[in-house]
Scaffold this active site. Structure first.
Site, PDB file in Angstrom:
ATOM      1  CG  HIS A 115      -1.110   1.256   1.325  1.00  0.00           C
ATOM      2  ND1 HIS A 115      -2.702   1.484   0.849  1.00  0.00           N
ATOM      3  CD2 HIS A 115      -1.178   2.229   2.171  1.00  0.00           C
ATOM      4  CE1 HIS A 115      -3.285   2.420   1.388  1.00  0.00           C
ATOM      5  NE2 HIS A 115      -2.715   3.370   1.926  1.00  0.00           N
ATOM      6  CD  GLU A 116       1.451   3.620   3.739  1.00  0.00           C
ATOM      7  OE1 GLU A 116       1.398   4.656   3.318  1.00  0.00           O
ATOM      8  OE2 GLU A 116       0.702   3.019   4.940  1.00  0.00           O
ATOM      9  CG  HIS A 146       0.581   6.769  -0.679  1.00  0.00           C
ATOM     10  ND1 HIS A 146      -0.748   7.557  -0.682  1.00  0.00           N
ATOM     11  CD2 HIS A 146      -0.438   5.226   0.544  1.00  0.00           C
ATOM     12  CE1 HIS A 146      -1.635   6.587  -0.421  1.00  0.00           C
ATOM     13  NE2 HIS A 146      -1.552   6.100   0.605  1.00  0.00           N
TER      14      HIS A 146
HETATM   15 ZN    ZN Z   1      -2.788   5.731   2.007  1.00  0.00          ZN
END
Ligand code: ZN
Length: 499
Positions: free
Chosen positions: A263-264, A267
């Site tokens: 997830h990170e 980003h």
């Molecule tokens: Zn996030």
């Protein structure tokens, strides 16, 4: 002054503010990753000073003069330069509306409140945290009053994270989503298929670290311009040239660290995908948090929960953890990866019920800002909503209203971005699968380059050229809607649970 000289001076000014912003980011990252327990007061002061400098740089009156000059010479500017001037104007007008004293106080309180939250959460002490939360709410209302808003202060909170969005627009999207989602969650809950993710136990942290570094590098993160550490609450900080990401490990929940790292990384890859030369200008910055979350959720869910992805990584997983997976078949593993079960904790939620956690927070934030819900009544309201939406009642506030860091840091209006991100990710997934056939075969070979290239061109390299809804429309040809998310969830989870 020639437009070229004015534009160059504007970029230099914007870059200076951006550099101070990155210093602030590193202090914030260090605060959550490395700070000794009794050093919090000093860090609050440091953050306040740097925030004051950043605010002064971003609100430098010379920027206003340069923007006036460039706006009067529009015809001499390139289309990209016009975008930079337009967005820089919007930012500048906002910055100068906030008094420096307010900005400094907000930063200092944010840091103090973060540490109060961390210790109150540990003790499940809502009463201890309530004055800090009240302060954050007052500061947020004050900020909205300085900046102005559409119909209500909460609109400003939403727009602040997702430019162009209003609370009303979010409400309509969430209502449509909830209508389709609740029956799906009920049908899955009634399914005889069970995932048994709890069978995955005893995965040593060091080997989990090995796996997640390999996976995140393979999907496309550049570790020469970023790093991964550990924090209480995983996050990603920084911009293109230096990305700081965190995860957290639990030996009996090995998928958590991996998926939060992916997830990170989503980003991080968004930030890395914006041209380095444009860093510090609106063309080197993210649209907003909804689009940011679409990138993280896209990699975490659409990609990393697909069968193709696991055809690639399952052999390596078994090589690293042969004993732990000895009695787990491939199908059982895939089901554990896609386990659906309502949980009290948002961070532990599967991607189907996750959206209900967001709807819960959105409803409560709206009431807090409207003044129809008092901070003191928040735990009871939270528990009632958890019962209604998730069918669960928190045993204590640690598992309820105190679980998230966001409100402690004054990040009201941020939660909806996660759910908007899920919608945008699904809408992009439908589009990219139509335009780039055979993606899952790519994943199975460990090749993520065609997908990343598509995201780079369509999303990352756009910077802040469009607002949230415009970008979705430009890229997918359709307005933002929850229907692709509902179709995606029915397709993936219907195949597993509703056969
Ligand atoms: Zn996030």
């Amino acid at each position: 002054m020639s437009p070229t000289a004015a534009y160059a001076e504007l970029l230099a000014k914007l870059k200076r503010a951006h550099l101070l912003h990155t210093v602030n980011g590193i202090l914030g990252w260090d605060e959550q990753v490395n700070l000794p327990p009794d050093s919090a007061d000093l860090r609050a002061e440091q953050l306040a000073v740097v925030t004051e400098l950043e605010h002064a740089a971003a609100g430098d009156p010379r920027i206003g003069e340069l923007l006036d000059e460039l706006e009067s010479r529009q015809a001499d500017l390139s289309p990209d330069e016009r975008v930079v001037v337009k967005v820089a104007r919007r930012d500048y007008d906002r910055v100068v509306k906030l008094p420096p004293e307010f900005v400094k106080e907000r930063a200092r309180q944010g840091s103090l409140s973060y540490h109060a939250w961390a210790s109150c959460r540990e003790r499940s002490d809502f009463a201890g945290f309530a004055p800090f939360l009240q302060k954050q709410l007052d500061l947020a209302r004050k900020e909205a009053a300085y900046l102005g808003y559409d119909a209500a202060p909460y609109d400003y909170m939403i727009d602040r994270h997702d430019p162009g969005m209003t609370a009303g627009a979010v409400e309509a999207l969430f209502a449509e989503l909830k209508k389709g989602l609740v029956p799906l969650v009920r049908a899955i809950a009634a399914s005889p298929v069970e995932a048994h993710a709890e069978r995955l136990r005893g995965f040593p942290e060091a080997l989990q670290r090995t796996l997640l570094s390999e996976v995140t590098e393979r999907i496309g993160f550049n570790y020469r311009r970023g790093r991964m550490d550990v924090s209480l609450h995983p996050f990603c900080e920084g911009s293109g040239a230096d990305i700081r990401m965190t995860t957290r490990f639990d030996e009996d929940r090995p998928l958590d660290a991996l998926f939060s790292a992916i997830h990170e990384t989503g980003h991080g890859m968004y930030e890395q995908g914006m041209p380095l030369a444009l860093q510090g200008t609106p063309l080197g910055e993210a649209v907003g948090m909804g689009v940011h979350e679409s990138q993280s959720r896209f990699w975490e869910n659409q990609v990393a929960r697909s069968r193709g992805f696991w055809r690639c990584f399952e052999p390596r997983l078994r090589e690293l953890f042969p004993e732990q997976l000895r009695t787990v078949s491939s199908e059982q593993l895939y089901l554990a990866i896609n386990a659906v079960k309502p949980t009290l904790i948002r961070m532990d939620a599967d991607e189907v019920t996750y959206n209900l956690h967001i709807i819960l927070r959105f409803e409560l934030e709206k009431r807090l800002f409207a003044g129809s819900l008092a901070v003191a009544d928040l735990p009871a309201a939270w528990n009632a909503a958890a019962k209604e939406l998730l069918g669960l009642t928190p045993p204590d506030d640690r598992h309820g209203v105190l679980q998230d860091v966001h409100w402690a840091c004054g990040m009201f209006g941020y939660f909806p971005s996660y759910c908007l991100g899920n919608m945008i990710a699904s809408q992009l997934w439908e589009k990219v699968r139509g335009e780039v056939p055979g993606l899952e075969e790519d994943f199975a070979r460990g090749d993520f380059s065609r997908l990343l290239g598509w995201l780079r061109r369509n999303i990352h390299e756009q910077g802040r050229r469009y607002d949230t809804q415009e970008l979705v429309k430009v890229v997918t040809g359709a307005p933002l809607t929850p229907q692709p998310l509902l179709r995606y969830l029915r397709e993936r989870y219907g195949a597993l649970y509703l056969r």
